[in-house]
Design an enzyme around this catalytic site. Structure first.
Site, PDB file in Angstrom:
ATOM      1  N   ARG A  62      39.834  35.216  55.715  1.00 24.69           N
ATOM      2  CA  ARG A  62      40.506  36.425  56.234  1.00 24.69           C
ATOM      3  C   ARG A  62      39.611  37.116  57.251  1.00 24.69           C
ATOM      4  NH1 ARG A  62      42.268  39.664  51.084  1.00 24.69           N
ATOM      5  NH2 ARG A  62      42.896  41.232  52.621  1.00 24.69           N
ATOM      6  N   HIS A 112      40.855  50.998  49.806  1.00 23.26           N
ATOM      7  CA  HIS A 112      40.604  49.695  49.166  1.00 23.26           C
ATOM      8  C   HIS A 112      39.388  49.003  49.761  1.00 23.26           C
ATOM      9  CE1 HIS A 112      45.069  49.453  47.768  1.00 23.26           C
ATOM     10  NE2 HIS A 112      44.341  50.263  47.020  1.00 23.26           N
ATOM     11  N   CYS A 120      26.219  44.146  46.707  1.00 19.92           N
ATOM     12  CA  CYS A 120      25.649  43.355  45.613  1.00 19.92           C
ATOM     13  C   CYS A 120      26.329  43.762  44.313  1.00 19.92           C
ATOM     14  CB  CYS A 120      24.141  43.646  45.510  1.00 19.92           C
ATOM     15  SG  CYS A 120      23.420  42.984  44.015  1.00 19.92           S
ATOM     16  N   CYS A 123      22.982  45.694  42.249  1.00 15.29           N
ATOM     17  CA  CYS A 123      22.288  46.909  42.731  1.00 15.29           C
ATOM     18  C   CYS A 123      23.130  47.650  43.759  1.00 15.29           C
ATOM     19  CB  CYS A 123      20.911  46.553  43.301  1.00 15.29           C
ATOM     20  SG  CYS A 123      21.013  45.564  44.782  1.00 15.29           S
ATOM     21  N   CYS A 140      21.873  38.506  46.908  1.00 13.64           N
ATOM     22  CA  CYS A 140      21.249  39.766  47.297  1.00 13.64           C
ATOM     23  C   CYS A 140      19.750  39.545  47.539  1.00 13.64           C
ATOM     24  CB  CYS A 140      21.468  40.788  46.162  1.00 13.64           C
ATOM     25  SG  CYS A 140      20.545  42.311  46.381  1.00 13.64           S
ATOM     26  N   CYS A 143      17.810  41.598  44.586  1.00 15.09           N
ATOM     27  CA  CYS A 143      17.772  41.244  43.141  1.00 15.09           C
ATOM     28  C   CYS A 143      18.312  39.845  42.877  1.00 15.09           C
ATOM     29  CB  CYS A 143      18.575  42.279  42.335  1.00 15.09           C
ATOM     30  SG  CYS A 143      20.348  42.119  42.603  1.00 15.09           S
ATOM     31  N   GLY A 183      54.335  50.509  56.822  1.00 10.17           N
ATOM     32  CA  GLY A 183      54.006  49.093  56.617  1.00 10.17           C
ATOM     33  C   GLY A 183      53.441  48.753  55.259  1.00 10.17           C
ATOM     34  N   SER A 185      54.583  47.682  51.051  1.00  9.40           N
ATOM     35  CA  SER A 185      55.690  47.269  50.176  1.00  9.40           C
ATOM     36  C   SER A 185      55.783  48.149  48.939  1.00  9.40           C
ATOM     37  CB  SER A 185      55.485  45.806  49.736  1.00  9.40           C
ATOM     38  OG  SER A 185      54.242  45.695  49.069  1.00  9.40           O
ATOM     39  N   ASN A 209      58.946  51.134  58.056  1.00 12.09           N
ATOM     40  CA  ASN A 209      58.709  49.817  57.462  1.00 12.09           C
ATOM     41  C   ASN A 209      59.704  48.802  58.024  1.00 12.09           C
ATOM     42  OD1 ASN A 209      56.734  48.867  55.416  1.00 12.09           O
ATOM     43  ND2 ASN A 209      58.566  48.035  54.438  1.00 12.09           N
TER      44      ASN A 209
HETATM   45  C1  BV8 Z   1      43.600  50.774  39.527  1.00 16.07           C
HETATM   46  C2  BV8 Z   1      42.044  45.177  48.654  1.00 16.07           C
HETATM   47  C3  BV8 Z   1      42.840  51.916  37.611  1.00 16.07           C
HETATM   48  C4  BV8 Z   1      41.587  43.787  48.464  1.00 16.07           C
HETATM   49  C5  BV8 Z   1      44.045  45.494  47.284  1.00 16.07           C
HETATM   50  C6  BV8 Z   1      48.904  45.648  35.108  1.00 16.07           C
HETATM   51  C7  BV8 Z   1      47.677  45.046  34.889  1.00 16.07           C
HETATM   52  C8  BV8 Z   1      46.534  45.409  35.601  1.00 16.07           C
HETATM   53  C9  BV8 Z   1      46.597  46.399  36.571  1.00 16.07           C
HETATM   54  C10 BV8 Z   1      47.831  46.978  36.785  1.00 16.07           C
HETATM   55  C11 BV8 Z   1      48.972  46.633  36.077  1.00 16.07           C
HETATM   56  N1  BV8 Z   1      50.005  47.390  36.539  1.00 16.07           N
HETATM   57  C12 BV8 Z   1      49.545  48.206  37.505  1.00 16.07           C
HETATM   58  C13 BV8 Z   1      48.231  47.978  37.654  1.00 16.07           C
HETATM   59  C14 BV8 Z   1      47.356  48.639  38.563  1.00 16.07           C
HETATM   60  C15 BV8 Z   1      47.167  47.733  39.785  1.00 16.07           C
HETATM   61  C16 BV8 Z   1      48.519  47.455  40.444  1.00 16.07           C
HETATM   62  O1  BV8 Z   1      49.116  48.337  41.033  1.00 16.07           O
HETATM   63  N2  BV8 Z   1      48.995  46.191  40.316  1.00 16.07           N
HETATM   64  C17 BV8 Z   1      50.257  45.812  40.920  1.00 16.07           C
HETATM   65  C18 BV8 Z   1      50.175  44.338  41.341  1.00 16.07           C
HETATM   66  C19 BV8 Z   1      51.360  46.041  39.893  1.00 16.07           C
HETATM   67  N3  BV8 Z   1      46.336  48.511  40.666  1.00 16.07           N
HETATM   68  C20 BV8 Z   1      44.996  48.395  40.570  1.00 16.07           C
HETATM   69  O2  BV8 Z   1      44.427  47.589  39.845  1.00 16.07           O
HETATM   70  C21 BV8 Z   1      44.213  49.405  41.401  1.00 16.07           C
HETATM   71  N4  BV8 Z   1      43.230  50.017  40.566  1.00 16.07           N
HETATM   72  O3  BV8 Z   1      44.742  50.965  39.211  1.00 16.07           O
HETATM   73  O4  BV8 Z   1      42.514  51.294  38.819  1.00 16.07           O
HETATM   74  C22 BV8 Z   1      42.831  50.790  36.606  1.00 16.07           C
HETATM   75  C23 BV8 Z   1      41.612  50.283  36.216  1.00 16.07           C
HETATM   76  C24 BV8 Z   1      41.593  49.276  35.244  1.00 16.07           C
HETATM   77  C25 BV8 Z   1      42.797  48.736  34.720  1.00 16.07           C
HETATM   78  C26 BV8 Z   1      44.042  49.242  35.171  1.00 16.07           C
HETATM   79  C27 BV8 Z   1      44.059  50.274  36.122  1.00 16.07           C
HETATM   80  C28 BV8 Z   1      43.489  48.715  42.543  1.00 16.07           C
HETATM   81  C29 BV8 Z   1      44.498  48.133  43.503  1.00 16.07           C
HETATM   82  C30 BV8 Z   1      43.780  47.683  44.771  1.00 16.07           C
HETATM   83  C31 BV8 Z   1      43.902  46.173  44.919  1.00 16.07           C
HETATM   84  N5  BV8 Z   1      43.320  45.794  46.229  1.00 16.07           N
HETATM   85  N6  BV8 Z   1      43.494  45.226  48.484  1.00 16.07           N
HETATM   86  C32 BV8 Z   1      42.095  42.870  49.538  1.00 16.07           C
HETATM   87  O5  BV8 Z   1      42.784  43.316  50.481  1.00 16.07           O
HETATM   88  O6  BV8 Z   1      41.793  41.678  49.423  1.00 16.07           O
HETATM   89  S1  BV8 Z   1      45.728  45.498  47.142  1.00 16.07           S
HETATM   90  C33 BV8 Z   1      46.473  44.891  48.571  1.00 16.07           C
HETATM   91  O7  BV8 Z   1      47.856  44.622  48.290  1.00 16.07           O
HETATM   92  C34 BV8 Z   1      46.576  45.902  49.666  1.00 16.07           C
HETATM   93  O8  BV8 Z   1      45.400  46.635  49.796  1.00 16.07           O
HETATM   94  C35 BV8 Z   1      47.768  46.744  49.311  1.00 16.07           C
HETATM   95  O9  BV8 Z   1      47.388  47.837  48.515  1.00 16.07           O
HETATM   96  C36 BV8 Z   1      48.566  45.822  48.422  1.00 16.07           C
HETATM   97  C37 BV8 Z   1      49.986  45.563  48.947  1.00 16.07           C
HETATM   98  O10 BV8 Z   1      49.881  45.262  50.224  1.00 16.07           O
HETATM   99  P1  BV8 Z   1      50.694  46.027  51.393  1.00 16.07           P
HETATM  100  O11 BV8 Z   1      49.673  46.707  52.230  1.00 16.07           O
HETATM  101  O12 BV8 Z   1      51.817  46.859  50.884  1.00 16.07           O
HETATM  102  O13 BV8 Z   1      51.235  44.762  52.139  1.00 16.07           O
HETATM  103  P2  BV8 Z   1      52.443  43.857  51.729  1.00 16.07           P
HETATM  104  O14 BV8 Z   1      52.238  42.538  52.390  1.00 16.07           O
HETATM  105  O15 BV8 Z   1      52.659  43.906  50.240  1.00 16.07           O
HETATM  106  O16 BV8 Z   1      53.687  44.610  52.396  1.00 16.07           O
HETATM  107  C38 BV8 Z   1      53.725  44.724  53.810  1.00 16.07           C
HETATM  108  C39 BV8 Z   1      54.919  45.597  54.139  1.00 16.07           C
HETATM  109  O17 BV8 Z   1      54.930  45.800  55.541  1.00 16.07           O
HETATM  110  C40 BV8 Z   1      56.237  44.952  53.752  1.00 16.07           C
HETATM  111  O18 BV8 Z   1      57.060  45.929  53.135  1.00 16.07           O
HETATM  112  C41 BV8 Z   1      56.823  44.506  55.099  1.00 16.07           C
HETATM  113  O19 BV8 Z   1      58.231  44.623  55.129  1.00 16.07           O
HETATM  114  C42 BV8 Z   1      56.206  45.505  56.044  1.00 16.07           C
HETATM  115  N7  BV8 Z   1      56.013  45.012  57.404  1.00 16.07           N
HETATM  116  C43 BV8 Z   1      55.703  43.739  57.801  1.00 16.07           C
HETATM  117  N8  BV8 Z   1      55.572  43.720  59.151  1.00 16.07           N
HETATM  118  C44 BV8 Z   1      55.774  44.987  59.591  1.00 16.07           C
HETATM  119  C45 BV8 Z   1      56.056  45.811  58.484  1.00 16.07           C
HETATM  120  N9  BV8 Z   1      56.318  47.134  58.598  1.00 16.07           N
HETATM  121  C46 BV8 Z   1      56.291  47.660  59.845  1.00 16.07           C
HETATM  122  N10 BV8 Z   1      56.036  46.933  60.963  1.00 16.07           N
HETATM  123  C47 BV8 Z   1      55.786  45.599  60.874  1.00 16.07           C
HETATM  124  N11 BV8 Z   1      55.535  44.887  62.002  1.00 16.07           N
HETATM  125 ZN    ZN Z   2      21.167  43.329  44.381  1.00 18.49          ZN
END
Ligand code: BV8
Ligand code: ZN
Length: 236
Positions: A62, A112, A120, A123, A140, A143, A183, A185, A209
């Site tokens: 990526r 995010h 790391c 650390c 790292c 460490c 943008g 979902s 969107n």
């Molecule tokens: C948290 C960084 C507290 C990394 C990302 C069950 C089990 C475990 C956890 C959970 C659970 N249920 C809920 C949770 C919480 C979980 C969650 O929400 N899970 C989902 C799957 C249900 N969330 C978390 O874990 C968060 N932390 O809650 O902490 C906690 C602690 C411990 C235990 C539980 C809770 C952390 C979430 C962060 C994850 N990291 N990214 C990386 O990028 O590699 S998520 C990643 O996907 C993105 O950052 C973004 O947030 C997410 C979705 O992506 P989108 O940006 O929406 O993109 P997507 O492709 O989906 O959609 C694009 C949209 O654009 C579409 O609608 C499309 O139509 C539109 N589009 C396309 N082209 C265009 C357009 N619009 C306009 N113009 C265009 N041209």
């Molecule tokens: Zn380290």
């Protein structure tokens, strides 16, 4: 047309869709899968523990894909609005691609993390960009622990200062708050819940969107179309 008055406080949330027209694939394009693994499994601490090489390669690919992508008119439109509103503007992005910063966004929270930074596991040292090591797993220098991308994985907490910045902005805005999501979902929390936070603060909510997302019913105004076209017109 989104009218900005002298009292408007604009909170913008962006997702992968705003970078789509720059050529960055969205998560939905990948169908939520990476080499047969569910995205949530690869982008998680457990996934990294289980197979650090696979996860490191996922991020290296990526990152490599970002080498020659540029911000698009949607990113630039947000920079213009920030210049007009100053401290009555805050951008919260879910994207880790760094394109908002490249376009000139300053008042921005990368909730995010950022794919171009590594840290790391132990650390927390964040070394300089290590674009060299795409294949082998870097360790790292301090460490010896494995380095990992400085992004928030599934199951990990959003950085406290990010949540505090959002909370402070919403509280100060009250009913002058306008929330605009672009943008995304609307499936990943807590980002997807920001529209509810904005509504309970008495704000109005807008969505730009390409299609109607999971939480579309939460928005007062919905503009369906490509952000690169719709966003500049929205603020014209
Ligand atoms: C948290 C960084 C507290 C990394 C990302 C069950 C089990 C475990 C956890 C959970 C659970 N249920 C809920 C949770 C919480 C979980 C969650 O929400 N899970 C989902 C799957 C249900 N969330 C978390 O874990 C968060 N932390 O809650 O902490 C906690 C602690 C411990 C235990 C539980 C809770 C952390 C979430 C962060 C994850 N990291 N990214 C990386 O990028 O590699 S998520 C990643 O996907 C993105 O950052 C973004 O947030 C997410 C979705 O992506 P989108 O940006 O929406 O993109 P997507 O492709 O989906 O959609 C694009 C949209 O654009 C579409 O609608 C499309 O139509 C539109 N589009 C396309 N082209 C265009 C357009 N619009 C306009 N113009 C265009 N041209
Ligand atoms: Zn380290």
């Amino acid at each position: 047309m989104l009218t900005l008055t002298d009292s408007t406080r604009l909170l913008v949330l962006t997702g992968a869709g705003i970078s789509a027209e720059s050529g960055v694939p969205t998560f939905r394009d990948a169908g939520g899968l990476w080499e047969g693994h569910r995205f949530e499994d690869v982008a998680s601490p457990e996934g990294f523990d289980a197979d650090p090489i696979l996860v490191w390669r996922f991020y290296s690919l990526r990152r490599r894909g970002l080498d020659n992508v540029k911000p698009n008119p949607a990113h630039h439109a947000l920079v213009e609005v920030e210049k007009r509103l100053g401290d009555r503007y805050l951008l919260v992005t879910q994207n880790v691609d760094g394109l908002h910063a490249a376009a000139g966004s300053k008042r921005m929270v990368e909730m995010h993390g950022n794919i171009n930074r590594t840290k790391c596991r132990r650390c927390r040292l964040t070394p300089f960009e290590d674009h060299k090591s795409y294949e082998e797993l870097p360790a790292c220098a301090e460490c010896g622990e494995l380095l990992r991308p400085d992004v928030v994985w599934f199951g990990e907490m959003i950085p406290r200062d990010a949540l505090a910045a959002i909370d402070g902005f919403v509280r100060a805005a009250g009913s002058n708050l306008v929330f605009l999501a672009v943008g995304t979902s609307g499936v990943v929390y807590p980002a997807a819940g920001l529209v509810d936070v904005a509504r309970s603060a008495g704000g109005t909510s807008w969505l730009v969107n390409a299609e109607r997302p999971a939480n579309v019913s939460q928005f007062d105004h919905v503009e369906i179309g490509p952000a690169g076209k719709v966003l500049p017109a929205l603020f014209a």
